[in-house]
Write an enzyme that holds these catalytic residues in place. Sequence first.
Site, PDB file in Angstrom:
ATOM      1  N   LYS A  22     -33.120  77.314  34.229  1.00  0.00           N
ATOM      2  CA  LYS A  22     -32.977  77.396  35.695  1.00  0.00           C
ATOM      3  C   LYS A  22     -34.354  77.441  36.354  1.00  0.00           C
ATOM      4  O   LYS A  22     -34.637  76.690  37.293  1.00  0.00           O
ATOM      5  CB  LYS A  22     -32.188  78.658  36.068  1.00  0.00           C
ATOM      6  CG  LYS A  22     -32.204  78.977  37.560  1.00  0.00           C
ATOM      7  CD  LYS A  22     -31.436  80.236  37.880  1.00  0.00           C
ATOM      8  CE  LYS A  22     -32.260  81.496  37.925  1.00  0.00           C
ATOM      9  NZ  LYS A  22     -33.166  81.638  39.073  1.00  0.00           N
ATOM     10  N   ASN A  23     -35.209  78.321  35.853  1.00  0.00           N
ATOM     11  CA  ASN A  23     -36.493  78.532  36.525  1.00  0.00           C
ATOM     12  C   ASN A  23     -37.469  77.376  36.324  1.00  0.00           C
ATOM     13  O   ASN A  23     -38.499  77.307  36.993  1.00  0.00           O
ATOM     14  CB  ASN A  23     -37.129  79.847  36.065  1.00  0.00           C
ATOM     15  CG  ASN A  23     -36.362  81.047  36.606  1.00  0.00           C
ATOM     16  OD1 ASN A  23     -35.511  80.901  37.483  1.00  0.00           O
ATOM     17  ND2 ASN A  23     -36.634  82.224  36.077  1.00  0.00           N
ATOM     18  N   CYS A 117     -32.025  86.687  44.172  1.00  0.00           N
ATOM     19  CA  CYS A 117     -31.560  88.024  43.793  1.00  0.00           C
ATOM     20  C   CYS A 117     -32.449  89.078  44.428  1.00  0.00           C
ATOM     21  O   CYS A 117     -33.670  89.023  44.329  1.00  0.00           O
ATOM     22  CB  CYS A 117     -31.600  88.161  42.274  1.00  0.00           C
ATOM     23  SG  CYS A 117     -30.354  87.141  41.464  1.00  0.00           S
ATOM     24  N   ARG A 122     -39.369  91.066  47.477  1.00  0.00           N
ATOM     25  CA  ARG A 122     -39.961  89.818  46.968  1.00  0.00           C
ATOM     26  C   ARG A 122     -40.813  89.174  48.055  1.00  0.00           C
ATOM     27  O   ARG A 122     -40.403  88.221  48.725  1.00  0.00           O
ATOM     28  CB  ARG A 122     -38.866  88.890  46.440  1.00  0.00           C
ATOM     29  CG  ARG A 122     -38.096  89.604  45.329  1.00  0.00           C
ATOM     30  CD  ARG A 122     -37.093  88.776  44.650  1.00  0.00           C
ATOM     31  NE  ARG A 122     -37.652  87.829  43.713  1.00  0.00           N
ATOM     32  CZ  ARG A 122     -36.887  87.005  42.983  1.00  0.00           C
ATOM     33  NH1 ARG A 122     -35.580  87.053  43.104  1.00  0.00           N
ATOM     34  NH2 ARG A 122     -37.425  86.159  42.146  1.00  0.00           N
ATOM     35  N   ASP A 299     -36.869  88.877  33.009  1.00  0.00           N
ATOM     36  CA  ASP A 299     -35.522  88.306  33.149  1.00  0.00           C
ATOM     37  C   ASP A 299     -34.616  88.619  31.948  1.00  0.00           C
ATOM     38  O   ASP A 299     -33.444  88.265  31.960  1.00  0.00           O
ATOM     39  CB  ASP A 299     -35.601  86.786  33.361  1.00  0.00           C
ATOM     40  CG  ASP A 299     -35.948  86.440  34.807  1.00  0.00           C
ATOM     41  OD1 ASP A 299     -36.058  87.362  35.628  1.00  0.00           O
ATOM     42  OD2 ASP A 299     -36.119  85.247  35.109  1.00  0.00           O
ATOM     43  N   ARG A 389     -24.679  81.597  38.850  1.00  0.00           N
ATOM     44  CA  ARG A 389     -25.866  80.942  39.409  1.00  0.00           C
ATOM     45  C   ARG A 389     -26.826  80.495  38.316  1.00  0.00           C
ATOM     46  O   ARG A 389     -27.609  79.567  38.523  1.00  0.00           O
ATOM     47  CB  ARG A 389     -26.619  81.912  40.339  1.00  0.00           C
ATOM     48  CG  ARG A 389     -25.955  82.114  41.673  1.00  0.00           C
ATOM     49  CD  ARG A 389     -26.828  82.973  42.545  1.00  0.00           C
ATOM     50  NE  ARG A 389     -28.209  82.546  42.407  1.00  0.00           N
ATOM     51  CZ  ARG A 389     -29.262  83.274  42.718  1.00  0.00           C
ATOM     52  NH1 ARG A 389     -29.095  84.473  43.200  1.00  0.00           N
ATOM     53  NH2 ARG A 389     -30.480  82.820  42.547  1.00  0.00           N
TER      54      ARG A 389
END
Length: 415
Positions: A22-23, A117, A122, A299, A389
Amino acid sequence: MERLIVSGGKPLEGTVRVGGSKNAALPLIFATILTENACTIENLPAIRDVEISLEILAAMGASIRYLDRTTVEIGTRALKPILPPPHLVAALRASTYLMGAMLGRFGRAYVQDFGGCNFSPRPIDMHLYAAEALGAWRQGDTLFASQGLTGAILAFDKVSVGATVNALLMASAAKGTTVIENAACEPHVENLIVFLRSMGAQILRIGSSLVVEGRPLHGGRCSVVGDMIEGGTYLLAGLATGGCVTVTGCEGEHLSAFLSLLSGGGARVLIRDGRIALSGALSSPILIKTAPYPAFPTDLQPQTAAVLAAHMGGIVTEGVFPHRFGYLSALETMGLSFVKNGSTAYIFPSRLIPATVTATDLRGGAALLLAALSAKGESVIEGASYILRGYEDIVEKFSTLGADIKLIKENEKGS
Ligand code: UD1
């Protein structure tokens, strides 16, 4: 609200192929804005965050064409520098990459309510510092670089994946040379570098610095690196349930810090022929401190904490997002015993029990799922959309391993 219903307590056994990260996928998708030519991205994961990123580009005028299930061709020739749809931007953190990509291509970008999230504050100060150092200025919520961006020395005071990605996007399109000091080196950052090089950018890594020569960028092609976080989560599921899971599709080297901690605690790790297997049990408490790559990844922190609870416990110190412990109170409902002191949580060996709990973020949600898989009996995880997600085909993949798990969609009644 979507929910997962899990009947836990069964040892999970078998092999799972993980998808693209994903990242890694999201920066590649937004990087296609930098050129008018078509780009091809392979090994895209089938997850909601990828869908939303493509929806954002399409809403701004891009053409999106799937060549097969995991390969997409993106054409941004007709993309306009308009305000990206706020409701989609607010749905994912990686929408911050719109700033770097749009400044690089159009000399104009927008500071919006970037989502993702909310496990911790952030900020985006480092992203804005990079934009301004390269010559952009801010008026209200618009960033301008009407004459284009110019290379500069960017001295980051901490390591940030997001700020490094945005700096790379801008520097690749800027005139002249940019040095990014204290740059992140996660596998997904390296993946972006490979893609930008395929588009014509000159990028050199020297220690913790990146030297970037901006160039007129053309279309490029790249394959998304395998998802080490998805892989780590499935490996942990084997450990949590007293089974043995093997993963393929991601690199053992990317999980070195994670795997060496678990093997130091007594688990058996086997890496051979592109397969990673984890089995056995943790025979001693484990000390984890998360930090930027190549250290233990933040993560995987919540998922590992859930597994420590089911074994010998441990001490978890969060060095990237000090507040990333919101999931602990839901785990407490499932029997977790812990004490928290600032950015450190002391996890005691606990008998996990089934319960109805609510996920409030992606990786914290994955931690609840691992706890539910290890607790004997039926658990319900509300807020499953957070988990979807970032994990493709999660019900199918866990079912292949022998888990009793089902997803109940909105408006559907559970049986
Ligand atoms: C990315 C990942 C996320 C992962 C995190 C760390 C995506 C979409 N998300 O998030 O899954 O948990 O890397 O590996 O790729 N910081 C600032 N100012 C800034 C930017 C960051 O102070 O402008 C701080 C953050 O608060 C945090 C640290 O820097 O303490 C690292 O954050 P960062 O690496 O930027 O995380 P993200 O890119 O948001």
